[in-house]
Design a protein around this motif. Structure first.
Motif, PDB file in Angstrom:
ATOM      1  N   ASP A 175      20.849  75.067  66.801  1.00  0.00           N
ATOM      2  CA  ASP A 175      21.943  74.108  66.958  1.00  0.00           C
ATOM      3  C   ASP A 175      21.648  72.962  67.929  1.00  0.00           C
ATOM      4  O   ASP A 175      22.092  71.853  67.709  1.00  0.00           O
ATOM      5  CB  ASP A 175      23.209  74.851  67.424  1.00  0.00           C
ATOM      6  CG  ASP A 175      24.491  74.082  67.145  1.00  0.00           C
ATOM      7  OD1 ASP A 175      24.660  73.605  66.008  1.00  0.00           O
ATOM      8  OD2 ASP A 175      25.319  73.942  68.064  1.00  0.00           O
ATOM      9  N   ASN A 229      13.647  75.782  50.509  1.00  0.00           N
ATOM     10  CA  ASN A 229      13.463  74.557  51.285  1.00  0.00           C
ATOM     11  C   ASN A 229      12.096  74.496  51.962  1.00  0.00           C
ATOM     12  O   ASN A 229      11.635  73.430  52.348  1.00  0.00           O
ATOM     13  CB  ASN A 229      14.574  74.421  52.334  1.00  0.00           C
ATOM     14  CG  ASN A 229      15.939  74.230  51.695  1.00  0.00           C
ATOM     15  OD1 ASN A 229      16.030  73.768  50.554  1.00  0.00           O
ATOM     16  ND2 ASN A 229      17.001  74.596  52.396  1.00  0.00           N
ATOM     17  N   PHE A 251      18.133  76.932  50.506  1.00  0.00           N
ATOM     18  CA  PHE A 251      17.815  78.110  51.325  1.00  0.00           C
ATOM     19  C   PHE A 251      16.298  78.299  51.458  1.00  0.00           C
ATOM     20  O   PHE A 251      15.620  77.357  51.843  1.00  0.00           O
ATOM     21  CB  PHE A 251      18.540  79.338  50.785  1.00  0.00           C
ATOM     22  CG  PHE A 251      20.040  79.140  50.814  1.00  0.00           C
ATOM     23  CD1 PHE A 251      20.742  79.262  51.998  1.00  0.00           C
ATOM     24  CD2 PHE A 251      20.745  78.773  49.675  1.00  0.00           C
ATOM     25  CE1 PHE A 251      22.117  79.046  52.061  1.00  0.00           C
ATOM     26  CE2 PHE A 251      22.122  78.546  49.723  1.00  0.00           C
ATOM     27  CZ  PHE A 251      22.810  78.689  50.916  1.00  0.00           C
ATOM     28  N   GLY A 297      23.602  73.519  57.218  1.00  0.00           N
ATOM     29  CA  GLY A 297      22.384  74.283  56.961  1.00  0.00           C
ATOM     30  C   GLY A 297      21.365  74.427  58.070  1.00  0.00           C
ATOM     31  O   GLY A 297      20.245  74.879  57.817  1.00  0.00           O
ATOM     32  N   LYS A 298      21.690  74.112  59.336  1.00  0.00           N
ATOM     33  CA  LYS A 298      20.703  74.269  60.409  1.00  0.00           C
ATOM     34  C   LYS A 298      20.338  75.732  60.611  1.00  0.00           C
ATOM     35  O   LYS A 298      19.163  76.090  60.664  1.00  0.00           O
ATOM     36  CB  LYS A 298      21.229  73.685  61.728  1.00  0.00           C
ATOM     37  CG  LYS A 298      21.301  72.167  61.757  1.00  0.00           C
ATOM     38  CD  LYS A 298      21.762  71.633  63.105  1.00  0.00           C
ATOM     39  CE  LYS A 298      23.136  72.085  63.507  1.00  0.00           C
ATOM     40  NZ  LYS A 298      24.221  71.720  62.574  1.00  0.00           N
ATOM     41  N   THR A 299      21.365  76.575  60.769  1.00  0.00           N
ATOM     42  CA  THR A 299      21.107  77.985  61.053  1.00  0.00           C
ATOM     43  C   THR A 299      20.267  78.611  59.941  1.00  0.00           C
ATOM     44  O   THR A 299      19.307  79.342  60.198  1.00  0.00           O
ATOM     45  CB  THR A 299      22.445  78.748  61.198  1.00  0.00           C
ATOM     46  OG1 THR A 299      23.178  78.139  62.260  1.00  0.00           O
ATOM     47  CG2 THR A 299      22.221  80.211  61.499  1.00  0.00           C
ATOM     48  N   ASN A 300      20.628  78.289  58.696  1.00  0.00           N
ATOM     49  CA  ASN A 300      19.902  78.865  57.564  1.00  0.00           C
ATOM     50  C   ASN A 300      18.440  78.437  57.540  1.00  0.00           C
ATOM     51  O   ASN A 300      17.557  79.252  57.305  1.00  0.00           O
ATOM     52  CB  ASN A 300      20.590  78.475  56.254  1.00  0.00           C
ATOM     53  CG  ASN A 300      21.772  79.376  55.957  1.00  0.00           C
ATOM     54  OD1 ASN A 300      21.600  80.421  55.338  1.00  0.00           O
ATOM     55  ND2 ASN A 300      22.942  79.022  56.436  1.00  0.00           N
ATOM     56  N   ARG A 339      33.027  82.783  62.337  1.00  0.00           N
ATOM     57  CA  ARG A 339      31.683  82.739  62.939  1.00  0.00           C
ATOM     58  C   ARG A 339      31.310  84.067  63.576  1.00  0.00           C
ATOM     59  O   ARG A 339      32.133  84.954  63.750  1.00  0.00           O
ATOM     60  CB  ARG A 339      31.637  81.621  63.980  1.00  0.00           C
ATOM     61  CG  ARG A 339      31.872  80.245  63.353  1.00  0.00           C
ATOM     62  CD  ARG A 339      31.224  79.137  64.111  1.00  0.00           C
ATOM     63  NE  ARG A 339      31.339  77.879  63.375  1.00  0.00           N
ATOM     64  CZ  ARG A 339      30.334  77.039  63.181  1.00  0.00           C
ATOM     65  NH1 ARG A 339      29.146  77.300  63.672  1.00  0.00           N
ATOM     66  NH2 ARG A 339      30.508  75.920  62.504  1.00  0.00           N
ATOM     67  N   ALA A 370      27.857  72.738  59.760  1.00  0.00           N
ATOM     68  CA  ALA A 370      27.981  73.467  58.484  1.00  0.00           C
ATOM     69  C   ALA A 370      27.177  72.825  57.354  1.00  0.00           C
ATOM     70  O   ALA A 370      27.619  72.797  56.213  1.00  0.00           O
ATOM     71  CB  ALA A 370      29.442  73.647  58.091  1.00  0.00           C
TER      72      ALA A 370
HETATM   73  P1  GTP Z   1      26.934  74.512  62.566  1.00  0.00           P
HETATM   74  O1  GTP Z   1      26.802  75.838  63.179  1.00  0.00           O
HETATM   75  O2  GTP Z   1      28.360  74.158  62.242  1.00  0.00           O
HETATM   76  O3  GTP Z   1      26.277  73.426  63.345  1.00  0.00           O
HETATM   77  O4  GTP Z   1      26.297  74.584  61.063  1.00  0.00           O
HETATM   78  P2  GTP Z   1      24.795  74.710  60.509  1.00  0.00           P
HETATM   79  O5  GTP Z   1      24.236  73.329  60.333  1.00  0.00           O
HETATM   80  O6  GTP Z   1      23.998  75.644  61.309  1.00  0.00           O
HETATM   81  O7  GTP Z   1      25.060  75.271  59.026  1.00  0.00           O
HETATM   82  P3  GTP Z   1      24.714  76.704  58.375  1.00  0.00           P
HETATM   83  O8  GTP Z   1      23.233  76.977  58.322  1.00  0.00           O
HETATM   84  O9  GTP Z   1      25.548  77.722  59.019  1.00  0.00           O
HETATM   85  O10 GTP Z   1      25.196  76.478  56.864  1.00  0.00           O
HETATM   86  C1  GTP Z   1      26.503  76.111  56.543  1.00  0.00           C
HETATM   87  C2  GTP Z   1      26.786  76.272  55.078  1.00  0.00           C
HETATM   88  O11 GTP Z   1      25.826  75.584  54.278  1.00  0.00           O
HETATM   89  C3  GTP Z   1      26.742  77.728  54.638  1.00  0.00           C
HETATM   90  O12 GTP Z   1      27.876  77.992  53.841  1.00  0.00           O
HETATM   91  C4  GTP Z   1      25.476  77.847  53.829  1.00  0.00           C
HETATM   92  O13 GTP Z   1      25.608  78.806  52.819  1.00  0.00           O
HETATM   93  C5  GTP Z   1      25.282  76.436  53.274  1.00  0.00           C
HETATM   94  N1  GTP Z   1      23.837  76.119  53.107  1.00  0.00           N
HETATM   95  C6  GTP Z   1      22.875  76.254  54.039  1.00  0.00           C
HETATM   96  N2  GTP Z   1      21.662  75.898  53.561  1.00  0.00           N
HETATM   97  C7  GTP Z   1      21.863  75.510  52.271  1.00  0.00           C
HETATM   98  C8  GTP Z   1      20.982  75.033  51.225  1.00  0.00           C
HETATM   99  O14 GTP Z   1      19.780  74.872  51.400  1.00  0.00           O
HETATM  100  N3  GTP Z   1      21.567  74.738  50.028  1.00  0.00           N
HETATM  101  C9  GTP Z   1      22.908  74.890  49.819  1.00  0.00           C
HETATM  102  N4  GTP Z   1      23.386  74.577  48.617  1.00  0.00           N
HETATM  103  N5  GTP Z   1      23.761  75.352  50.774  1.00  0.00           N
HETATM  104  C10 GTP Z   1      23.243  75.651  51.978  1.00  0.00           C
END
Ligand code: GTP
Ligand code: SPV
Ligand code: MN
Length: 597
Positions: free
Chosen positions: A281, A506, A503, A255-258, A379, A253
Motif C-alpha cells: 500500500d 499479470n 491476477f 489491485g495493489k495487494t493482489n 477488510r 481497490a
Molecule cells: P486498497 O487496499 O484499497 O489500497 O486496494 P488495493 O489496490 O490493494 O486493491 P486489491 O488488491 O485489494 O484489489 C481490489 C479489488 O480488485 C479486488 O476485488 C480484486 O479482486 C480486484 N482485482 C485485483 N487485481 C485484479 C486483476 O488483475 N484483474 C481484475 N479484473 N480484478 C482485480
C-alpha cells in the motif's frame, strides 16, 4: 497521571494537554507486549467491540463491526489545514488551522469521559533507522490499538527511541459518538499533527497509515527530497537468483495487494520466477548514494480488501489471514469462521451479516436489492510476517532498489494493457493524468471516471501542482531513474467482459516491463508511449479469445483525443502551479495524436 513511562518532556506535556481536553478516566501506555495485548483483547471481547472467532480454525483471530455509515474513508470530511488555502491546492479540502482546531476541540471536549485513553508510540519504518518516522497516537479505541500493533512497530522500543530523538507526529483520535455529522479527519502539516474524531474506520483512524505515511509524509518528503507514495513494492526473482524490484501505484481497490503477492501462473512456472512481497500500500522512496531510487514499506501489516479474496485470486493472502488477523465487516458463520462474497467454498446457508443481522443467501433489502453478507469494503488486518511471500529485506533500513515504477487505473476503455513512457518527464505526465473508474471504496457514481494522479488524489498533503513539480525534480536528481510504465488490467470487450484475466497472469506483463528495463525487447512506438509487440508477451499456457491481445494493446487515437479534453480541464485548475513541463508534454501528445502518421 504523573507516572508516565517517558522522560521525553514534550511527549508527556502533550499527552497531559490532550487528556485535559478529552477527559479520559485513565491513561494506558501501550508497551507492545503479548500480555498487554491479550488483556486488551479480553476487555474488548467483554464489551462486544471484537468477537473471538473459532480458535481452532482461526487462531488469534477476531471480528469487528463498524457502524453502518463508517465503512470507508470519508474524503469529504478529510482536510489539509494550512494557513493559506493555496498550500492545500485545488484537489484537497482545506480548513485554516485555527478554525480546524477549534471545531474539532468542540467534539473532542470530554469525548473520552468514562473511557481509557491509550497512548501508542509507533514507528513507521524500522525503528531508529534514519529511514523511519515516529508517531504517537492517542485513542479511546481498543480496536485501533490492536490494529496499530499489527500495522506498525509499536510499543516500548519506540518510547526508548523517543529518549534519543524528540521528533514525532502527534496523532489524536477519538471515536467520540461515531457520528458522521461530527466527524473530522484533520492534518496540520506545519505542526506535524493529525486530529481524527468521530470515526472508527481503518484509513480514518489508523493514523500511521494514510494520514501520517502519505499526507504528512508527502509534505515532509517534498522538503527532504524523497517520495511518499501510495504504492506496492514487490520483488521478482529470476531463476538465477537475481531479484528486480518494482513499485506500483493503483487507486484504492484497484489491485495493489493482489499484485504484490501474486503466484506465477502455471504456464510460466517452468521459468522459475519467485515473488517477494515488500509492501502492498505505501512506499517511501529515497535517492541512495548510488544515485538510484530505493524503497521501504513503512508498515508491518496489510489492511486488505476481503471481497474477492480466495485461493485462486490470492492464495498467499488466504494463507496469511489464517492466524493473528482482525476481520472488519465480514460475514460471521455459525461455526465461528468468516465469509465474504468471492471467498473460498460455498456460500453459507446462513450467517450474521456485517451489520450484525441474520443473513441468508438471496435475501433482499427494503429496496429489493440483494443483501451482501460482507460489506464491499470489508477488510482484514494481518501481519506481513504471516505472508508466505514476505520479503527477507523488510527490516533493512535501505529497503530495495526500484527498477520500474508502474501507474495503473481501472479503465474499461482507452488505456492499453501496458505502455512505457518515453522518459521520466513523460512518465510524470502519465502518472499525473491517471484516471480510474470509481469502486465501492469511494462515495460517488460507480464506474464514473475520476482523475487520480499517481493514485494520490486523496492522500497528497499539499498542493498537487507542486507535487508534480517535486516528481520532476526527483527525476533530475536521480542518476539512474527507474523507467515509468502504465498498466490497465480492466479493459473490457463490447459486452463488458474483461479482456485480460488479470491476477497471477499479470506477471506476463511484468516480465515485459523488466525486459524493457534490461533492454531485452523492442517496443512499438505509439503516440502515448511504447506498447509491446504481441510476440513479446509470453502467452504460454494462456488462451485468450481471438484478437483479444491485439485489442488489449490497441491505442485508439480518437479516444485519446477525447481524453486530452479531460486532461486539459484537470490541469487548468492548478493554474500557475502546474509545471510548464507538463503542459509541454500535453502539447507534444496532442501533436502526436493529430499527426497523420
Ligand atoms: P486498497 O487496499 O484499497 O489500497 O486496494 P488495493 O489496490 O490493494 O486493491 P486489491 O488488491 O485489494 O484489489 C481490489 C479489488 O480488485 C479486488 O476485488 C480484486 O479482486 C480486484 N482485482 C485485483 N487485481 C485484479 C486483476 O488483475 N484483474 C481484475 N479484473 N480484478 C482485480
Ligand atoms: C485505501 O483506501 O487505499 C486503503 C484502505 O488502503 S484505508 O486504510 O482505509 O485507506
Ligand atoms: Mn490503499
Amino acid at each position: 497521571m504523573d507516572k508516565f513511562p517517558t522522560k521525553n518532556k514534550k511527549l508527556s506535556a502533550w499527552v497531559k494537554k490532550m487528556a485535559r481536553m478529552c477527559r479520559p478516566g485513565t491513561i494506558v501506555w501501550i508497551d507492545g507486549s503479548d500480555g498487554q495485548r491479550k488483556a486488551l483483547e479480553k476487555e474488548a471481547m467483554a464489551t462486544g467491540e471484537i468477537i473471538q472467532l473459532n480458535q481452532n480454525r482461526l487462531p488469534n483471530c477476531f471480528l469487528h463491526r463498524t457502524s453502518k455509515d463508517d465503512v470507508a474513508r470519508t474524503e469529504h470530511l478529510t482536510f489539509i489545514c494550512t494557513k493559506k488555502k493555496h498550500d492545500a491546492g485545488p484537489t484537497n479540502n482545506w480548513m485554516s488551522p485555527g478554525v480546524a482546531y477549534r471545531r474539532a476541540a468542540e467534539i473532542f471536549k470530554g469525548a473520552m469521559q468514562g473511557r481509557t485513553m491509550y497512548v501508542i508510540p509507533f514507528s513507521m519504518g524500522p525503528i531508529g533507522s534514519g529511514f523511519g518516522k515516529i508517531g504517537v497516537e492517542l485513542t479511546d479505541s481498543i480496536y485501533v490499538v490492536l490494529n496499530m500493533l499489527i500495522m506498525t512497530r509499536a510499543g516500548a522500543a519506540v518510547l526508548k527511541q523517543l529518549e534519543k530523538e524528540d521528533n514525532f507526529t502527534k496523532c489524536l483520535h477519538s471515536k467520540a459518538q461515531l457520528d458522521i455529522n461530527r466527524r473530522l479527519i484533520l492534518h496540520f502539516p506545519n505542526d506535524n499533527t493529525i486530529w481524527s474524531v468521530g470515526s472508527g474506520y481503518g484509513g480514518n483512524v489508523l493514523l500511521g497509515k494514510k494520514c501520517l505515511s502519505l499526507r504528512i509524509a508527502s509534505f515532509i518528503a517534498k522538503k527532504e527530497n524523497w517520495l511518499a507514495e501510495h504504492m506496492l513494492i514487490m520483488g521478482i526473482e529470476e531463476p538465477n537468483g537475481h531479484i528486480e524490484y518494482i513499485a506500483a501505484a493503483f487507486p484504492s481497490a484497484c489491485g495493489k495487494t493482489n499484485l504484490a503477492m501474486l503466484i506465477p501462473p502455471e504456464g510460466l512456472k517452468k521459468k522459475g520466477y519467485r515473488i517477494w512481497t515488500v509492501g502492498d500500500d505505501i512506499a517511501w522512496m529515497r535517492i541512495d548514494t548510488d544515485g538510484s531510487l530505493w524503497a521501504v514499506n513503512p508498515e508491518t501489516g496489510f489492511f486488505g480488501v476481503a471481497p474477492g479474496t480466495n485461493s485462486n485470486t490470492n492464495y498467499n493472502m488466504v494463507q496469511t489471514i489464517k492466524k493473528g488477523t482482525i476481520y472488519t465487516n465480514v460475514l460471521l458463520k455459525a461455526d465461528g469462521t468468516v465469509w465474504w462474497e468471492g471467498a473460498d467454498g460455498d456460500e453459507p446457508d446462513e450467517g450474521i451479516d456485517w451489520q450484525g443481522r441474520t443473513w441468508r443467501p438471496g435475501q433482499k433489502d427494503a429496496e429489493g436489492r440483494p443483501m451482501l453478507g460482507a460489506h464491499p469494503n470489508s477488510r482484514f488486518t494481518t501481519p506481513i510476517t504471516n505472508c508466505p511471500s514476505a520479503s527477507f529485506r523488510l527490516e533493512q533500513p535501505h529497503g530495495v532498489p526500484i527498477s520500474a515504477i508502474i501507474f495503473g487505473g481501472r479503465r474499461q476503455h482507452l488505456a492499453p494493457l501496458v505502455y512505457e513512457s518515453f522518459n521520466w518527464q513523460h512518465g510524470v505526465f502519465v502518472g499525473a493524468t491517471m484516471a480510474s473508474e470509481r469502486t465501492a471504496a469511494q462515495v460517488g457514481k460507480l464506474g464514473e471516471v475520476r482523475r487520480d494522479p499517481m493514485a494520490m488524489l486523496p492522500f497528497c498533503g499539499y498542493n498537487m501542482g507542486n507535487y508534480f513539480g517535486h516528481w520532476l525534480k526527483i527525476g533530475k536528481m536521480l542518476k539512474k531513474p527507474p523507467k515509468i510504465f502504465h498498466v490497465n488490467w480492466f479493459r473490457t470487450d463490447d459486452k463488458g467482459r474483461f479482456l485480460w484475466p488479470g491476477f497471477r497472469e499479470n506477471l506476463r506483463v511484468l516480465e515485459w516491463v523488466l525486459d524493457r528495463c534490461n533492454n531485452k525487447v523492442e517496443g512499438v512506438r505509439t503516440p502515448i508511449g511504447y506498447v509491446p509487440r504481441p510476440l513479446d508477451i509470453d502467452m504460454t499456457g494462456l488462451k485468450l479469445a481471438d484478437g483479444a491481445l491485439d485489442k488489449l494493446i490497441l491505442v485508439n487515437k480518437k479516444d485519446w483525443q477525447e481524453e486530452l479534453k479531460g486532461i486539459k480541464k484537470f490541469f487548468r485548475q492548478f493554474k500557475n502551479d502546474l509545471p510548464a513541463e507538463l503542459w509541454q508534454e500535453y502539447e507534444a501528445l496532442h501533436i502526436r495524436l493529430t499527426a497523420d502518421e
